[in-house]
Design a protein around this motif. Structure first.
Motif, PDB file in Angstrom:
ATOM      1  N   VAL A  54      11.592  -4.884  -3.322  1.00  0.00           N
ATOM      2  CA  VAL A  54      10.725  -5.086  -2.152  1.00  0.00           C
ATOM      3  C   VAL A  54      10.186  -3.748  -1.664  1.00  0.00           C
ATOM      4  N   ALA A  55      11.045  -2.732  -1.674  1.00  0.00           N
ATOM      5  CA  ALA A  55      10.601  -1.400  -1.254  1.00  0.00           C
ATOM      6  C   ALA A  55       9.477  -0.891  -2.150  1.00  0.00           C
ATOM      7  N   GLY A  56       9.592  -1.160  -3.468  1.00  0.00           N
ATOM      8  CA  GLY A  56       8.534  -0.752  -4.385  1.00  0.00           C
ATOM      9  C   GLY A  56       7.232  -1.480  -4.139  1.00  0.00           C
ATOM     10  N   ILE A  57       7.324  -2.795  -3.868  1.00  0.00           N
ATOM     11  CA  ILE A  57       6.122  -3.578  -3.584  1.00  0.00           C
ATOM     12  C   ILE A  57       5.461  -3.095  -2.300  1.00  0.00           C
ATOM     13  N   VAL A  58       6.271  -2.849  -1.280  1.00  0.00           N
ATOM     14  CA  VAL A  58       5.735  -2.365   0.000  1.00  0.00           C
ATOM     15  C   VAL A  58       5.076  -0.999  -0.189  1.00  0.00           C
ATOM     16  N   GLY A  59       5.720  -0.142  -0.993  1.00  0.00           N
ATOM     17  CA  GLY A  59       5.146   1.179  -1.235  1.00  0.00           C
ATOM     18  C   GLY A  59       3.834   1.115  -1.990  1.00  0.00           C
ATOM     19  N   ALA A  60       3.685   0.109  -2.860  1.00  0.00           N
ATOM     20  CA  ALA A  60       2.448  -0.029  -3.631  1.00  0.00           C
ATOM     21  C   ALA A  60       1.300  -0.584  -2.805  1.00  0.00           C
ATOM     22  N   THR A  61       1.612  -1.183  -1.651  1.00  0.00           N
ATOM     23  CA  THR A  61       0.566  -1.781  -0.807  1.00  0.00           C
ATOM     24  C   THR A  61      -0.471  -0.751  -0.396  1.00  0.00           C
ATOM     25  N   TYR A  62       0.001   0.413   0.028  1.00  0.00           N
ATOM     26  CA  TYR A  62      -0.911   1.465   0.483  1.00  0.00           C
ATOM     27  C   TYR A  62      -1.856   1.897  -0.640  1.00  0.00           C
ATOM     28  N   GLY A  63      -1.302   2.130  -1.831  1.00  0.00           N
ATOM     29  CA  GLY A  63      -2.133   2.582  -2.948  1.00  0.00           C
ATOM     30  C   GLY A  63      -3.177   1.548  -3.351  1.00  0.00           C
ATOM     31  N   ILE A  64      -2.792   0.274  -3.338  1.00  0.00           N
ATOM     32  CA  ILE A  64      -3.740  -0.779  -3.714  1.00  0.00           C
ATOM     33  C   ILE A  64      -4.875  -0.872  -2.696  1.00  0.00           C
ATOM     34  N   LEU A  65      -4.532  -0.792  -1.410  1.00  0.00           N
ATOM     35  CA  LEU A  65      -5.569  -0.838  -0.375  1.00  0.00           C
ATOM     36  C   LEU A  65      -6.507   0.359  -0.483  1.00  0.00           C
ATOM     37  N   GLN A  66      -5.943   1.525  -0.771  1.00  0.00           N
ATOM     38  CA  GLN A  66      -6.771   2.718  -0.941  1.00  0.00           C
ATOM     39  C   GLN A  66      -7.704   2.582  -2.140  1.00  0.00           C
ATOM     40  N   LEU A  67      -7.205   1.960  -3.194  1.00  0.00           N
ATOM     41  CA  LEU A  67      -7.998   1.773  -4.404  1.00  0.00           C
ATOM     42  C   LEU A  67      -9.291   1.021  -4.108  1.00  0.00           C
ATOM     43  N   ILE A 114      -1.251  -1.541   6.678  1.00  0.00           N
ATOM     44  CA  ILE A 114      -2.560  -2.099   6.345  1.00  0.00           C
ATOM     45  C   ILE A 114      -3.714  -1.266   6.922  1.00  0.00           C
ATOM     46  N   PRO A 115      -3.748  -0.969   8.251  1.00  0.00           N
ATOM     47  CA  PRO A 115      -4.874  -0.155   8.741  1.00  0.00           C
ATOM     48  C   PRO A 115      -4.897   1.248   8.154  1.00  0.00           C
ATOM     49  N   VAL A 116      -3.726   1.790   7.839  1.00  0.00           N
ATOM     50  CA  VAL A 116      -3.687   3.124   7.231  1.00  0.00           C
ATOM     51  C   VAL A 116      -4.244   3.059   5.810  1.00  0.00           C
ATOM     52  N   GLY A 117      -3.851   2.028   5.056  1.00  0.00           N
ATOM     53  CA  GLY A 117      -4.351   1.887   3.692  1.00  0.00           C
ATOM     54  C   GLY A 117      -5.847   1.654   3.633  1.00  0.00           C
ATOM     55  N   LEU A 118      -6.380   0.940   4.628  1.00  0.00           N
ATOM     56  CA  LEU A 118      -7.809   0.625   4.634  1.00  0.00           C
ATOM     57  C   LEU A 118      -8.666   1.760   5.165  1.00  0.00           C
ATOM     58  N   PHE A 119      -8.162   2.514   6.133  1.00  0.00           N
ATOM     59  CA  PHE A 119      -9.030   3.469   6.841  1.00  0.00           C
ATOM     60  C   PHE A 119      -8.540   4.913   6.806  1.00  0.00           C
TER      61      PHE A 119
END
Length: 474
Positions: A54-67, A114-119
């Protein structure tokens, strides 16, 4: 007479200089605040009860949103203006870090990311703004100084974050401190003297014809952002605005009547889509592929550095930490070398990028085969310098080939390509480590060699296009 025209066009008004200096401060504070949080995220999410998966999935959220958001936000900054987009990104990032400071559950932690990954694209917009403000010959120097300032912040941030973490509720204190830093950055951006620079740029627009006489005196590029030719794969786009927006983004349609919010949003979305389409359809695949290959090579070099030092040389984590800090400090200082090195090469960025890429490839190879810590120290010294110069070169070439009219879109697209590397690098590193601790850098050498080969094939074509463009302007 032409020399007088050129000197008038390239003079540095105080307003523009103040903006550049303020952007340096924004870059420093941005990475200072972010680097306070980054080392603590994995510990905090595990403290909230997350399993390693779960920690890995949560950590990947930021990178995917940035992508997916990098190119869109960068193009949006071309449409609505740098000031508005930069303020929006800073304030929404501050909101994300503020929510992170209140995250007492995994769900709230994910919501905060989410807002950090997007903006969280403030640095990309700052680079686009700097490219709007300076001439092509000044750009490597200014970009190098900006990278140096932000890198210093990235070095100092973990020190402060680590100190705060030693106290009770340290993670939450660090998160709120980061949010305050981003709000302070937004205030600084709000107070920047935009009007003085807009007057300077508008004055250049009125003197577009005067720049034509500068070609014979190696002064072919005006500070004016709308004067670049659009040919041979160069992105053709509307002129980027610092703060002055087109009628459809100001709430006024082409006929002068007031447009509804829905109409404005649709026009902005259409403009963003058209800019992204122009970048996607331009002949810049080679630059983006080189960026991806070198990003992967560099990430693989760093991916298991601490573990490799322990397994290969029995180094303690503390000593490895000193080595990483030494390399990071050199990387920050190397930003000040970009300008002089570029001048030494006569602003021949393709040649400089080729040589820095070859040096980076050689240094990764030497690190993978290093028999002692002293050789690792030597390779780390020059690796920090070569990668810093290479990153600046690739960004400058993207802006040169694509045109600064769409600088936000181009820089955002470059960040999206780098984000792909962040997704692929851990996978490649894990597979390579199954065979040897030297596996990841060995794969990095292969990727860097592929980048060198691609450049050797493509650089002659860039040179022919440059010669053809110069013959048309003479």
């Amino acid at each position: 007479m032409n020399d007088q025209k050129c000197s008038a066009l390239f003079q540095k008004p105080r307003g523009r200089t103040r903006i550049i200096q303020c952007i340096y401060v924004v870059g420093f504070m941005d990475l200072f605040g972010v680097s306070m949080i980054i080392p603590l995220l994995s510990h905090h999410v595990k403290a909230l009860g997350a399993s390693p998966t779960v920690a890995g999935i949560v950590g990947a959220t930021y990178g995917i949103l940035q992508l997916f958001s990098s190119t869109i936000v960068g193009s949006w900054s071309d449409v609505v203006g740098r000031r508005y987009s930069l303020l929006t990104c800073l304030l929404l990032s501050a909101l994300g870090y503020g929510l992170l400071g209140m995250s007492t559950s995994i769900a709230l932690f994910v919501l905060a990311r989410i807002p950090v990954g997007l903006f969280k694209h403030s640095l990309s917009i700052c680079r686009a703004l700097l490219s709007d403000l300076v001439s092509e010959s000044e750009r490597p120097l200014v970009m190098g100084h900006f990278n140096a300032a932000s890198s210093v912040g990235f070095i100092l941030g973990p020190v402060v974050g680590g100190y705060l973490t030693e106290h009770e509720g340290g993670f939450y204190t660090s998160s709120f401190t980061c949010a305050i830093i981003f709000i302070t950055n937004a205030g600084l951006v709000w107070m920047i003297p935009w009007s003085e620079t807009l007057i300077h740029l508008n004055g250049n627009h009125s003197r577009n014809d005067a720049t034509k006489g500068c070609h014979d005196n190696n002064c072919s590029k005006s500070v004016c952002n709308g004067s670049h030719a659009s040919s041979h794969g160069r992105v053709s786009a509307a002129e980027p605005d610092l703060d002055v927006k087109a009628p459809e983004t100001r709430g006024v349609d082409s006929g002068g009547s007031k447009a509804s919010p829905l109409q404005r949003a649709w026009r902005q979305l259409s403009s963003v889509g058209s800019k992204i389409h122009m970048v996607a359809s331009s002949d810049m695949w080679d630059l983006f592929l080189m960026r991806l290959l070198m990003a992967l090579a560099i990430m693989l070099y760093h991916s298991n550095f601490s573990l490799a030092m322990e397994e290969r040389f029995s180094l303690k984590p503390k000593v490895t930490g000193y080595l990483i800090s030494y390399s990071s400090t050199l990387g920050a200082l190397a930003g000040f070398l970009v300008g002089p090195v570029t001048q030494l090469y006569g602003n021949n960025m393709p040649a400089l990028l080729l040589h820095s890429t070859i040096l980076t490839c050689l240094l990764i190879l030497l690190y993978a085969a290093a028999p002692s810590v002293s050789q690792v120290l030597l390779t780390s010294t020059f690796f920090a310098i070569s990668t810093t110069i290479g990153r600046t070169c690739i960004t400058d070439l993207e802006l040169h080939r694509g045109g600064v009219q769409a600088s936000g879109t181009l820089i955002g697209a470059g960040q999206s390509v780098t984000a792909i590397g962040r997704v692929l690098a851990p996978l490649l590193s894990g597979l390579a480590q199954e065979f040897s601790p030297c596996g990841p850098p060995s794969v990095g050498v292969i990727l860097a060699l592929a980048a060198v080969g691609l450049m050797l094939i493509r650089i002659p074509k860039w040179d022919r296009r440059g010669m053809a463009k110069e013959s048309r302007t003479d």
